[in-house]
Design a protein around this motif. Structure first.
Motif, PDB file in Angstrom:
ATOM      1  N   GLY A  67      41.173  15.708  40.031  1.00 34.70           N
ATOM      2  CA  GLY A  67      41.641  16.592  38.961  1.00 34.70           C
ATOM      3  C   GLY A  67      40.539  17.495  38.444  1.00 34.70           C
ATOM      4  N   ALA A  68      39.298  17.015  38.468  1.00 33.33           N
ATOM      5  CA  ALA A  68      38.181  17.815  37.936  1.00 33.33           C
ATOM      6  C   ALA A  68      37.599  18.739  39.006  1.00 33.33           C
ATOM      7  CB  ALA A  68      37.092  16.887  37.408  1.00 33.33           C
ATOM      8  N   PHE A  69      38.028  18.571  40.257  1.00 38.09           N
ATOM      9  CA  PHE A  69      37.525  19.420  41.345  1.00 38.09           C
ATOM     10  C   PHE A  69      38.316  20.722  41.322  1.00 38.09           C
ATOM     11  CE2 PHE A  69      36.983  20.955  45.649  1.00 38.09           C
ATOM     12  CZ  PHE A  69      35.679  20.621  45.952  1.00 38.09           C
ATOM     13  N   LEU A  70      37.657  21.814  40.978  1.00 36.47           N
ATOM     14  CA  LEU A  70      38.370  23.082  40.809  1.00 36.47           C
ATOM     15  C   LEU A  70      38.383  23.880  42.110  1.00 36.47           C
ATOM     16  CD1 LEU A  70      36.686  23.977  37.393  1.00 36.47           C
ATOM     17  CD2 LEU A  70      38.958  23.006  37.754  1.00 36.47           C
TER      18      LEU A  70
ATOM     19  N   THR B 191      36.470  34.548  43.025  1.00 36.73           N
ATOM     20  CA  THR B 191      35.819  34.710  41.719  1.00 36.73           C
ATOM     21  C   THR B 191      36.512  33.912  40.615  1.00 36.73           C
ATOM     22  OG1 THR B 191      35.069  36.884  42.364  1.00 36.73           O
ATOM     23  CG2 THR B 191      35.107  36.443  40.019  1.00 36.73           C
ATOM     24  N   GLU B 192      37.867  33.942  40.604  1.00 38.14           N
ATOM     25  CA  GLU B 192      38.578  33.276  39.500  1.00 38.14           C
ATOM     26  C   GLU B 192      38.260  31.780  39.457  1.00 38.14           C
ATOM     27  OE1 GLU B 192      40.020  34.911  37.075  1.00 38.14           O
ATOM     28  OE2 GLU B 192      39.467  36.698  38.215  1.00 38.14           O
ATOM     29  N   ASP B 193      38.149  31.133  40.632  1.00 38.45           N
ATOM     30  CA  ASP B 193      37.823  29.701  40.659  1.00 38.45           C
ATOM     31  C   ASP B 193      36.377  29.470  40.201  1.00 38.45           C
ATOM     32  OD1 ASP B 193      40.323  29.120  41.548  1.00 38.45           O
ATOM     33  OD2 ASP B 193      39.768  28.896  43.660  1.00 38.45           O
ATOM     34  N   LEU B 194      35.487  30.364  40.616  1.00 38.93           N
ATOM     35  CA  LEU B 194      34.076  30.218  40.215  1.00 38.93           C
ATOM     36  C   LEU B 194      33.909  30.430  38.716  1.00 38.93           C
ATOM     37  CD1 LEU B 194      32.734  32.070  43.310  1.00 38.93           C
ATOM     38  CD2 LEU B 194      32.181  29.708  42.722  1.00 38.93           C
ATOM     39  N   LEU B 195      34.756  31.299  38.188  1.00 39.59           N
ATOM     40  CA  LEU B 195      34.730  31.539  36.749  1.00 39.59           C
ATOM     41  C   LEU B 195      35.097  30.247  36.012  1.00 39.59           C
ATOM     42  CD1 LEU B 195      36.088  34.810  35.285  1.00 39.59           C
ATOM     43  CD2 LEU B 195      36.524  32.689  34.093  1.00 39.59           C
TER      44      LEU B 195
END
Ligand code: ADP
Length: 359
Positions: A44-47, A201-205
């Motif tokens: 769950g914490a792995f984005l 980018t959105e995931d890295l954000l």
């Protein structure tokens, strides 16, 4: 595997055996406390990487439901994308113990035997850089993976004896940055094969925001976006940026990391608007010396003082994505945009692009 405990091999039975790699690798150098605290501990914490996460969730739920070890899993992809983190998460989610080692640490079959015989039922064995497991050791892994057993050869020549060993059922998790170097029979023994790709980018954000909250530092959305767009699609890099920006904010007494602050922090690190670091610019300057000719990887490595592997795995992909470099059958060539980036004269129009692999 009824009754297999009786034939489980005990390492101390092997006189003089060097059983070190497991111990040596329990605390790999990159697992500094700071890095550890940023590692996601659960799926769950792995984005990001939603397809990979979903496949793992299905595999884990099914294995737990059956009370069996999960299938052997191979993760491939560039460094810093989360392969080690996923191996840890798998062990955590399975409620089992993680044993970590690396391909180069498994020099001899007895190194592997030492680790395999310490595994408890449904434990996870993580082998990083699995493409560097020596061929002689790899063969032992085949039966270990398939039948949870190995035939270990003691001594050599006329005194050679074969010692059949039963192992606890376990899950092997392999990680590789060079999946092409893995032999076909080895690959075929993994039930799941997951390739990690650079993050959008959105995931890295979101990862930067999560890191900011773990580091207890305020990060604005435009600050997070600035860092996310310059981290080469790599969570490890965005986390490094965050730690350095946090240090700077602390020293300068800044309340928050916003876009301007993030820009200043990256400038201090020598990271430019394109996310290029000093090594990237050295590579481009090396190629810009002969803008109309391809340069071999060996030559670039010798010129910039970096290993060929690191150039291929870490630096080239980003330079290719930015359009500053292209690969041809004869070597690497700089593009006009690449020349502009380092203030060098561009290649002439007639520059030969035959044999181009991709740009
Ligand atoms: P690899 O094994 O592929 O080189 P790691 O698992 O060591 O990569 O990840 C490097 C760092 O990046 C970890 O310490 C972790 O904090 C962070 N990281 C990687 N992937 C993610 C993710 N999906 N979400 C949050 N943090 C991540």
């Amino acid at each position: 595997m009824e009754g297999h405990n009786e034939s489980v091999f005990h390492p101390e039975a092997l006189a003089g055996a060097d059983l070190g790699p497991d111990e040596r690798e329990q605390s790999p150098p990159e697992t500094r406390p700071d890095q550890e605290s940023l590692r996601p501990a659960s799926l769950g914490a792995f984005l990001g990487q939603p397809r990979v996460v979903e496949n793992l969730r299905v595999a884990l739920t099914a294995a737990k439901g059956r009370g069996e070890p999960a299938d052997h899993i191979l993760f491939s992809g560039p460094p810093g994308l989360g392969k080690t983190s996923l191996a840890r998460i798998l062990a955590h989610e399975l409620g089992s113990t993680l044993h970590s080692t690396t391909g180069p640490a498994l020099e001899r079959p007895r190194d592997l035997v030492g680790i395999l015989t310490q595994l408890g039922p449904r434990d996870v064995l993580f082998i990083d850089e699995i493409h560097r497991v020596p061929a002689a050791v790899e063969e032992y892994l085949y039966t270990a993976m398939e039948d949870y057993s190995i035939d270990f050869t003691l001594d050599t020549g006329p005194h050679a004896r074969i010692l059949p060993l039963s192992l606890e059922p376990f899950t092997l998790v392999g990680a590789t940055t060079r999946e092409g170097l893995l032999s076909a029979p080895f690959r075929a023994r993994f039930g799941l094969f997951e390739r990690l790709r650079p993050y959008p980018t959105e995931d890295l954000l979101r990862i930067a925001m999560r890191t900011a909250s773990l580091l207890a530092v305020e990060l604005t959305e435009d600050g997070a976006r600035y860092l996310a767009e310059r981290c080469r699609g790599t969570p490890r890099v965005v986390n490094r940026f965050m730690r350095r920006a946090r240090d700077l904010a602390q020293v300068q007494g800044a309340d928050a990391i916003d876009k301007d602050f993030a820009r200043g922090a990256l400038e201090r690190l020598g990271v430019d608007e394109w996310g290029l670091e000093e090594m990237d610019r050295q590579i481009l300057r090396c190629l810009a010396q002969t803008p109309n000719e391809a340069v071999g990887l060996k030559t670039i490595a010798a010129t910039v003082g970096e290993s060929e592997d690191t150039l291929e795995e870490v630096f080239e992909p980003h330079l290719l994505r930015c359009g500053f470099l292209r690969k041809t059958a004869r070597g690497r060539m700089i593009t006009a945009a690449g020349c502009e980036r380092v203030g060098a004269p561009p290649p002439t129009e007639s520059s030969d692009s035959s044999g181009e692999l991709f740009t």
